[in-house]
Design an enzyme around this catalytic site. Structure first.
Site, PDB file in Angstrom:
ATOM      1  CG  ASP A  12      27.493  40.463  43.340  1.00 59.50           C
ATOM      2  OD1 ASP A  12      28.322  40.217  42.624  1.00 59.50           O
ATOM      3  OD2 ASP A  12      27.329  41.398  44.033  1.00 59.50           O
ATOM      4  CB  SER A  13      30.905  39.560  46.289  1.00 59.85           C
ATOM      5  OG  SER A  13      30.622  40.829  45.677  1.00 59.85           O
ATOM      6  CE1 TYR A  44      32.130  36.916  48.671  1.00 56.19           C
ATOM      7  CE2 TYR A  44      31.749  35.797  46.544  1.00 56.19           C
ATOM      8  CZ  TYR A  44      31.570  35.813  47.940  1.00 56.19           C
ATOM      9  OH  TYR A  44      30.351  35.015  48.473  1.00 56.19           O
ATOM     10  N   GLY A  45      36.470  40.838  45.464  1.00 58.64           N
ATOM     11  CA  GLY A  45      37.621  41.229  44.517  1.00 58.64           C
ATOM     12  C   GLY A  45      38.862  41.291  44.798  1.00 58.64           C
ATOM     13  CB  CYS A  75      29.963  38.010  41.721  1.00 54.00           C
ATOM     14  SG  CYS A  75      31.972  38.774  42.426  1.00 54.00           S
ATOM     15  CG  ASN A  76      32.287  40.883  36.253  1.00 56.15           C
ATOM     16  OD1 ASN A  76      32.240  40.939  35.138  1.00 56.15           O
ATOM     17  ND2 ASN A  76      31.178  41.608  36.646  1.00 56.15           N
ATOM     18  CB  THR A  77      35.488  38.617  41.683  1.00 57.72           C
ATOM     19  OG1 THR A  77      35.590  40.058  41.655  1.00 57.72           O
ATOM     20  CG2 THR A  77      36.624  38.155  42.575  1.00 57.72           C
ATOM     21  CD  GLU A 154      29.393  48.932  47.592  1.00 61.18           C
ATOM     22  OE1 GLU A 154      29.514  49.151  48.869  1.00 61.18           O
ATOM     23  OE2 GLU A 154      29.191  47.813  47.118  1.00 61.18           O
ATOM     24  CB  CYS A 185      33.510  45.454  38.102  1.00 60.58           C
ATOM     25  SG  CYS A 185      33.113  45.447  39.722  1.00 60.58           S
ATOM     26  CB  THR A 186      28.407  43.840  39.748  1.00 56.52           C
ATOM     27  OG1 THR A 186      29.542  44.068  41.247  1.00 56.52           O
ATOM     28  CG2 THR A 186      28.196  42.420  39.723  1.00 56.52           C
ATOM     29  CG  HIS A 187      29.977  47.932  42.310  1.00 54.28           C
ATOM     30  ND1 HIS A 187      30.117  46.605  42.350  1.00 54.28           N
ATOM     31  CD2 HIS A 187      29.870  48.525  43.520  1.00 54.28           C
ATOM     32  CE1 HIS A 187      30.045  46.308  43.675  1.00 54.28           C
ATOM     33  NE2 HIS A 187      29.814  47.418  44.488  1.00 54.28           N
TER      34      HIS A 187
HETATM   35  N1  DGL Z   1      30.824  41.902  42.482  1.00 57.50           N
HETATM   36  C1  DGL Z   1      32.072  41.967  42.232  1.00 57.50           C
HETATM   37  C2  DGL Z   1      32.575  41.770  41.058  1.00 57.50           C
HETATM   38  O1  DGL Z   1      31.804  42.095  39.937  1.00 57.50           O
HETATM   39  C3  DGL Z   1      32.689  43.555  42.973  1.00 57.50           C
HETATM   40  C4  DGL Z   1      32.543  43.494  44.350  1.00 57.50           C
HETATM   41  C5  DGL Z   1      33.574  42.759  45.114  1.00 57.50           C
HETATM   42  O2  DGL Z   1      34.871  42.875  45.094  1.00 57.50           O
HETATM   43  O3  DGL Z   1      33.095  41.583  45.613  1.00 57.50           O
HETATM   44  O4  DGL Z   1      33.621  41.497  40.701  1.00 57.50           O
END
Ligand code: DGL
Length: 273
Positions: A12-13, A44-45, A75-77, A154, A185-187
């Site tokens: 993940d990012s 990464y987003g 990571c979705n991105t 976060e 998105c992971t969050h």
């Molecule tokens: N992990 C990223 C996602 O799921 C979210 C955090 C980021 O922007 O890196 O898209």
């Protein structure tokens, strides 16, 4: 030789991907897991496709160096923008979050459409839309980038008036238009309460981590690669930096303490060791 006992690799990012690891631990409790969180280069987003693709390949190479039997792009991105390039560099099966989540969401559509929320890069890539349209081109899809959700999660502001206000700003337009919302998105699973507070209880929230963990289970069982050992699984977490409040945030995302955590170095040639 890759055997059943080899770990599942997850990257993940940053630490957001721990929400996916949490689901993997629930759904695949016997599996060993190696996680890499690129905490030095997060987020990464809001980065360009070119940079996300470069980082994602480096992250995957690190996991391959740990002998993983499958790579999960939590990571979705990165899944949205780098699935093809990671797959082409990977010597083991590679799963991203987009397809399993789109599948799970389509299965829950009743009479209205599907909503998708994610980072700017995920939404701009239209990866979820493409995957959903591949399953059913008739279902209406409505997408919205929600960049402020990442820092709110976060900060642990799950049940907070500021989060409710931001959720209202992003999500009011979905009202009455969707049956299902993809938490792309992971969050976002951590903000479930605020999100469903605005969308209402009749909208199903689809957690990308859960859908993806189920698809990892299917992949491993169909390939006869499930770990059959009865010993306590090994969990190893690697990060490229220890940011402020790392332990606190990581535990919030994983729902338990991280026992084995190591910092690794990113070299100028892209090697991570
Ligand atoms: N992990 C990223 C996602 O799921 C979210 C955090 C980021 O922007 O890196 O898209």
């Amino acid at each position: 030789m890759i055997s059943r006992e080899n770990p599942i690799g997850v990257f993940d990012s940053g630490i957001g991907g721990l929400t996916v690891v949490r689901q993997l631990m629930n759904i695949l409790p016997s599996e060993n897991i190696v996680y890499f969180g690129d905490t030095a280069r997060v987020p990464y987003g809001n980065k360009s496709a070119e940079v996300i693709r470069e980082y994602a390949v480096q992250d995957a190479r690190f996991l391959l160096s740990k002998g993983v039997k499958v790579i999960v792009i939590a990571c979705n991105t990165a899944s949205a923008l780098a699935m093809d390039v990671v797959r082409s560099h990977s010597t083991v099966p590679t799963i991203g979050v987009i397809e399993p989540t789109a599948d799970a969401a389509m299965g829950k559509v009743r009479s209205r459409g599907v909503g998708v929320i994610g980072t700017l890069s995920t939404i701009n890539s239209s990866a979820y839309e493409t995957a959903l349209k591949d399953i059913n081109s008739q279902t209406p899809i409505l997408s919205q980038a929600c960049p402020l959700f990442v820092p709110l999660a976060e900060e642990g502001m799950f049940n907070h008036p500021v989060t409710d206000l931001v959720a209202r700003e992003y999500l009011s337009r979905f009202s009455g238009r969707i049956d299902v919302m993809i938490l792309g998105c992971t969050h976002y699973p951590l903000l479930r309460d605020a999100i469903s507070g605005i969308l209402g209880g009749d909208v199903d929230l689809v957690d990308a981590g859960e859908a993806t963990a189920r698809s990892v289970l299917d992949l491993l069982s169909s390939g006869n690669m499930l770990n059959k050992q009865k010993t306590k699984p090994r969990y190893e977490f690697y990060v490229s930096d220890f940011p402020q409040k790392f332990n606190e945030i990581a535990e919030r995302f994983l729902g338990r303490k991280l026992e084995f955590v190591r910092k690794v170095q990113i070299y100028s040639n892209g090697d991570i060791r």
